[in-house]
Design a protein around this motif. Structure first.
Motif, mmCIF file in Angstrom:
data_model
loop_
_atom_site.group_PDB
_atom_site.id
_atom_site.type_symbol
_atom_site.label_atom_id
_atom_site.label_comp_id
_atom_site.label_asym_id
_atom_site.label_seq_id
_atom_site.Cartn_x
_atom_site.Cartn_y
_atom_site.Cartn_z
ATOM 1 N N GLU A 1 0.822 -1.210 0.000
ATOM 2 C CA GLU A 1 0.000 0.000 0.000
ATOM 3 C C GLU A 1 0.857 1.262 0.000
ATOM 4 O O GLU A 1 0.453 2.288 -0.561
ATOM 5 N N GLU A 2 2.052 1.198 0.612
ATOM 6 C CA GLU A 2 2.900 2.386 0.703
ATOM 7 C C GLU A 2 3.968 2.449 -0.385
ATOM 8 O O GLU A 2 4.862 3.298 -0.335
ATOM 9 N N SER A 3 3.863 1.564 -1.366
ATOM 10 C CA SER A 3 4.909 1.460 -2.379
ATOM 11 C C SER A 3 4.922 2.618 -3.360
ATOM 12 O O SER A 3 5.923 2.863 -4.037
ATOM 13 N N GLY A 4 3.807 3.320 -3.469
ATOM 14 C CA GLY A 4 3.723 4.394 -4.455
ATOM 15 C C GLY A 4 3.496 3.891 -5.866
ATOM 16 O O GLY A 4 3.519 4.671 -6.832
ATOM 17 N N ALA A 5 3.273 2.584 -6.022
ATOM 18 C CA ALA A 5 3.062 1.994 -7.343
ATOM 19 C C ALA A 5 1.653 2.324 -7.831
ATOM 20 O O ALA A 5 0.759 2.643 -7.035
ATOM 21 N N PRO A 6 1.427 2.234 -9.146
ATOM 22 C CA PRO A 6 0.071 2.417 -9.679
ATOM 23 C C PRO A 6 -0.874 1.384 -9.077
ATOM 24 O O PRO A 6 -0.450 0.292 -8.670
ATOM 25 N N GLU A 7 -2.152 1.701 -9.056
ATOM 26 C CA GLU A 7 -3.127 0.831 -8.410
ATOM 27 C C GLU A 7 -3.153 -0.565 -9.037
ATOM 28 O O GLU A 7 -3.309 -1.560 -8.328
ATOM 29 N N GLN A 8 -2.986 -0.645 -10.356
ATOM 30 C CA GLN A 8 -2.995 -1.958 -10.991
ATOM 31 C C GLN A 8 -1.841 -2.815 -10.479
ATOM 32 O O GLN A 8 -1.995 -4.009 -10.220
ATOM 33 N N ARG A 9 -0.671 -2.181 -10.310
ATOM 34 C CA ARG A 9 0.482 -2.917 -9.790
ATOM 35 C C ARG A 9 0.226 -3.370 -8.352
ATOM 36 O O ARG A 9 0.540 -4.506 -7.969
ATOM 37 N N LYS A 10 -0.371 -2.494 -7.534
ATOM 38 C CA LYS A 10 -0.690 -2.861 -6.159
ATOM 39 C C LYS A 10 -1.654 -4.045 -6.120
ATOM 40 O O LYS A 10 -1.502 -4.964 -5.314
ATOM 41 N N MET A 11 -2.646 -4.004 -7.011
ATOM 42 C CA MET A 11 -3.618 -5.087 -7.048
ATOM 43 C C MET A 11 -2.928 -6.409 -7.380
ATOM 44 O O MET A 11 -3.200 -7.453 -6.763
ATOM 45 N N THR A 12 -2.022 -6.368 -8.339
ATOM 46 C CA THR A 12 -1.287 -7.580 -8.707
ATOM 47 C C THR A 12 -0.478 -8.098 -7.530
ATOM 48 O O THR A 12 -0.464 -9.305 -7.241
ATOM 49 N N GLU A 13 0.206 -7.185 -6.821
ATOM 50 C CA GLU A 13 1.021 -7.603 -5.680
ATOM 51 C C GLU A 13 0.159 -8.184 -4.564
ATOM 52 O O GLU A 13 0.566 -9.130 -3.881
ATOM 53 N N ARG A 14 -1.041 -7.623 -4.360
ATOM 54 C CA ARG A 14 -1.946 -8.175 -3.339
ATOM 55 C C ARG A 14 -2.334 -9.611 -3.685
ATOM 56 O O ARG A 14 -2.371 -10.490 -2.814
ATOM 57 N N GLN A 15 -2.641 -9.840 -4.967
ATOM 58 C CA GLN A 15 -3.049 -11.179 -5.361
ATOM 59 C C GLN A 15 -1.891 -12.170 -5.305
ATOM 60 O O GLN A 15 -2.082 -13.336 -4.964
ATOM 61 N N LYS A 16 -0.687 -11.707 -5.602
ATOM 62 C CA LYS A 16 0.477 -12.577 -5.472
ATOM 63 C C LYS A 16 0.707 -12.954 -4.003
ATOM 64 O O LYS A 16 1.060 -14.097 -3.687
ATOM 65 N N LEU A 17 0.492 -11.982 -3.114
ATOM 66 C CA LEU A 17 0.623 -12.265 -1.687
ATOM 67 C C LEU A 17 -0.437 -13.271 -1.251
ATOM 68 O O LEU A 17 -0.156 -14.205 -0.493
ATOM 69 N N ASP A 18 -1.658 -13.113 -1.735
ATOM 70 C CA ASP A 18 -2.722 -14.058 -1.391
ATOM 71 C C ASP A 18 -2.404 -15.457 -1.908
ATOM 72 O O ASP A 18 -2.694 -16.459 -1.248
ATOM 73 N N ALA A 19 -1.815 -15.543 -3.094
ATOM 74 C CA ALA A 19 -1.444 -16.859 -3.635
ATOM 75 C C ALA A 19 -0.391 -17.515 -2.754
ATOM 76 O O ALA A 19 -0.428 -18.731 -2.514
ATOM 77 N N LEU A 20 0.556 -16.726 -2.248
ATOM 78 C CA LEU A 20 1.575 -17.268 -1.343
ATOM 79 C C LEU A 20 0.937 -17.765 -0.051
ATOM 80 O O LEU A 20 1.278 -18.838 0.458
ATOM 81 N N LEU A 21 -0.022 -17.006 0.475
ATOM 82 C CA LEU A 21 -0.704 -17.440 1.691
ATOM 83 C C LEU A 21 -1.547 -18.690 1.420
ATOM 84 O O LEU A 21 -1.721 -19.529 2.309
ATOM 85 N N GLY A 22 -2.062 -18.799 0.189
ATOM 86 C CA GLY A 22 -2.768 -20.024 -0.190
ATOM 87 C C GLY A 22 -1.853 -21.234 -0.118
ATOM 88 O O GLY A 22 -2.247 -22.311 0.338
#
Length: 600
Positions: free
Chosen positions: A345-366
């Motif tokens: 959230e604090e990365s300053g990246a575009p929202e699309q990039r943040k969304m991708t990173e959130r989903q990658k994190l969720d996949a890791l937690l999966g």
């Protein structure tokens, strides 16, 4: 006439036969064609460009990300009798000009160069006057903006397409999901038909993941299986890296810190000690690892949650590059998830990039919360498959499960009724009946699935959704906005309604499963282990004399074979895998003498 690749394989590298796709790739590139190579770490990627570079007329140009990695590979090639060098910023003026003379005189088989150095106009101009046998871009995932190791300088390597249009191009990596692969192919203009995908499985690595209970005690128990072995412990912060290294030293381990905040000279000294030693633990942030070609790393532990499955795969892949047994452990807790989320959230990246990173994190937690074989879940993320491996913690000790059939039906129904376009947090909110403004604005408080999942809280529903992602009943739009949709397997599940067992979300995790296979020597019978140790000591003696890492003399795997075969002559030693002509000439007498001194 081009040199025979099988002859090069035997005389230079000491191997009788290619493995897997190696021969197809080598023949393809020797024929003057471009290639994309995805092959797991330790699978022999480097031979796929080194042999064509030696076989074809001219000099092979290899783009490599780090000076340490280049130095490692050049040292290993020179030991094998290959004319190799690296062009980098560490070279002094006269040394640099001497190298350029060798390049222009055709005195090199392979030249390694960092992308930042290569992209300088004067370097490109001078190389344009050299006959190049091929251009190999190693760690090619670094050019993908969606990859976990994105480097802007790699992104500019498309200039090679126009500057050297007739030179075969190779892109090689061990870590690339489908979007990353497509981006590499498009950027370097490599035909998808020239992609060689060897799979992702590393069967010699044992995977284990545990929730944090008492992390230091958990790590201490893990390390008890690896006394006298080299390994890496990854930490999330510089401070934790320093504190963990100090604690491990107090426990009697030879542990060194490595992070971006250290003085460069201190970092390089610690890295050299790790590469040259045989029982050193490197405690590091992710700043460490890509530049390491050390084959005898026997374990990798994550003291904190990595950023994604790609990062986890890349970092754990630094263990067991020699194909001998290796072990990994990842510890994670709620605070890790919160910290990783905050980074995004604090990365300053575009929202699309943040969304991708959130989903990658969720996949890791999966992956962390999966009830099934770890290896199956890990490989499925990359589109690969395997049978239950029997070499991970969930295979060795299956977790507590509950009948999640109804929960899965509710989750899939909610995803469908909300339009298959929302992420996990939103779907969980609808399931528990959270009447937040976004849910109200979308009118989803009026759906039949609103509030049908109050038997679980939001945290539990997110864990369930991650497991359904891991089981491929739910698809995640990583390239788009991270929305969840029902996969074909999910639709079949809804039609057939089979029983589905899921991990109990609230259950505490057992921190470890029984001890795994350990040291390289344990693959040998008891009678050969003393000889193996004597061969290691001779190797270390030679390595110290030459100031090179011991593994560039011979890998542990070669020493294991020498200890088992006990060759009594040069001809017999030449038959051992990893003993090429140059090494036989240079080291044969010393190692044969050790073997003769350990007769049965």
């Amino acid at each position: 006439m081009l040199a025979d690749p099988s002859h090069i394989l035997k005389t230079v590298y000491g191997y009788d036969a290619f493995r897997g796709l190696q021969e197809d790739i080598v023949d393809h590139v020797i024929g003057g064609n471009n290639a994309f190579v995805l092959m797991p770490t330790g699978g022999g990627k480097s031979l796929c460009y080194q042999i064509p570079a030696i076989a074809r007329p001219g000099m092979g140009l290899v783009v490599s990300p780090l000076i340490a990695l280049m130095a490692d590979q050049v040292a290993a090639l020179r030991q094998a009798g290959v004319r190799a060098a690296a062009l980098n910023s560490d070279l002094a003026g006269e040394e640099r000009e001497s190298l350029w003379r060798a390049i222009h005189e055709g005195a090199l088989d392979l030249l390694y160069v960092a992308p930042e150095t290569l992209l300088r106009p004067e370097v490109l101009d001078r190389l344009s006057r050299v006959r190049l046998s091929l251009i190999a871009i190693d760690e090619a995932h670094c050019l993908s903006q969606w990859g976990h190791d994105f480097r802007p300088s790699y992104r500019q390597l498309d200039i090679l397409v126009t500057r050297f249009p007739d030179t075969p191009r190779m892109a090689l990596t061990a870590t690339a999901d489908a979007p990353t692969r497509a981006e590499i192919l498009a950027h370097l203009r490599i035909d998808p038909d020239a992609a060689f995908i060897a799979g992702f499985d590393r069967p010699n690595i044992r995977y284990a993941i545990a929730e944090k209970d008492n992390p230091r005690a958990q790590l201490k128990r893990f390390l008890a299986n690896h006394d006298g072995e080299s390994g890496i412990v990854y930490c999330l912060s510089k401070r934790k890296t320093e504190e963990t290294a100090q604690w491990l030293r107090s426990e009697g381990h030879d542990a060194l810190p490595y992070h971006g905040g250290m003085d460069k000279a201190a970092r390089e000294e610690n890295q050299a000690r790790f590469q040259h030693g045989e029982a050193v633990i490197m405690v590091a942030t992710i700043a460490f690892g890509m530049g390491i070609d050390k084959p005898d790393v026997r374990f990798v532990a994550h003291f904190d949650l990595p950023s994604s499955i790609e990062a986890y795969y890349q970092e754990t892949g630094r263990a067991g590059r020699d194909g001998l047994p290796a072990e990994t452990l990842m510890l994670y807790g709620a605070e890790d998830v919160a910290l990783r989320s905050r980074f995004i959230e604090e990365s300053g990246a575009p929202e699309q990039r943040k969304m991708t990173e959130r989903q990658k994190l969720d996949a890791l937690l999966g992956l962390a919360e999966a009830a099934s074989c770890r290896r199956q879940v890990l490989l499925s993320y990359f589109g690969d498959t395997c049978e239950p491996c029997g070499n991970c913690d969930t295979c060795a000790k299956p977790p507590k499960l509950f009948d999640g059939t109804i929960a899965a039906q509710k989750a899939l129904s909610c995803i469908y009724r909300t339009g298959e376009r929302f992420g996990q947090a939103y779907v969980a909110d609808v399931l528990v009946g959270a009447g937040n403004q976004r849910v109200l604005d979308n009118g989803h408080d009026r759906l039949s699935t609103f509030g049908i999942g109050t038997e679980h809280d939001v945290r539990a529903w997110r864990a369930i959704l991650r497991q359904l992602v891991a089981q491929r009943l739910i698809a995640v739009d990583l390239a788009g906005h991270g929305g969840l949709s029902i996969s074909e397997a999910g639709r079949q599940f809804l039609r057939e309604k089979p029983t589905l067992m899921l991990r109990v979300p609230a259950a505490p995790r057992a921190e470890r499963t029984p001890a795994s296979r350990k040291a390289a020597s344990t693959v040998l019978p008891e009678r050969d282990r003393a000889l193996f140790q004597a061969l290691r000591e001779k190797r270390m003696e030679i390595a110290r004399t030459q100031n090179v890492p011991p593994y560039v003399i011979f890998h542990d795997r070669t020493l294991v074979e020498l200890a088992a075969a006990r060759p009594a002559s040069r001809a017999q030693m030449a038959a051992v895998a990893g003993v090429g002509e140059a090494k036989l000439e240079r080291y044969g007498p010393a190692f044969l003498s050790v073997i003769a001194g350990h007769a049965h």
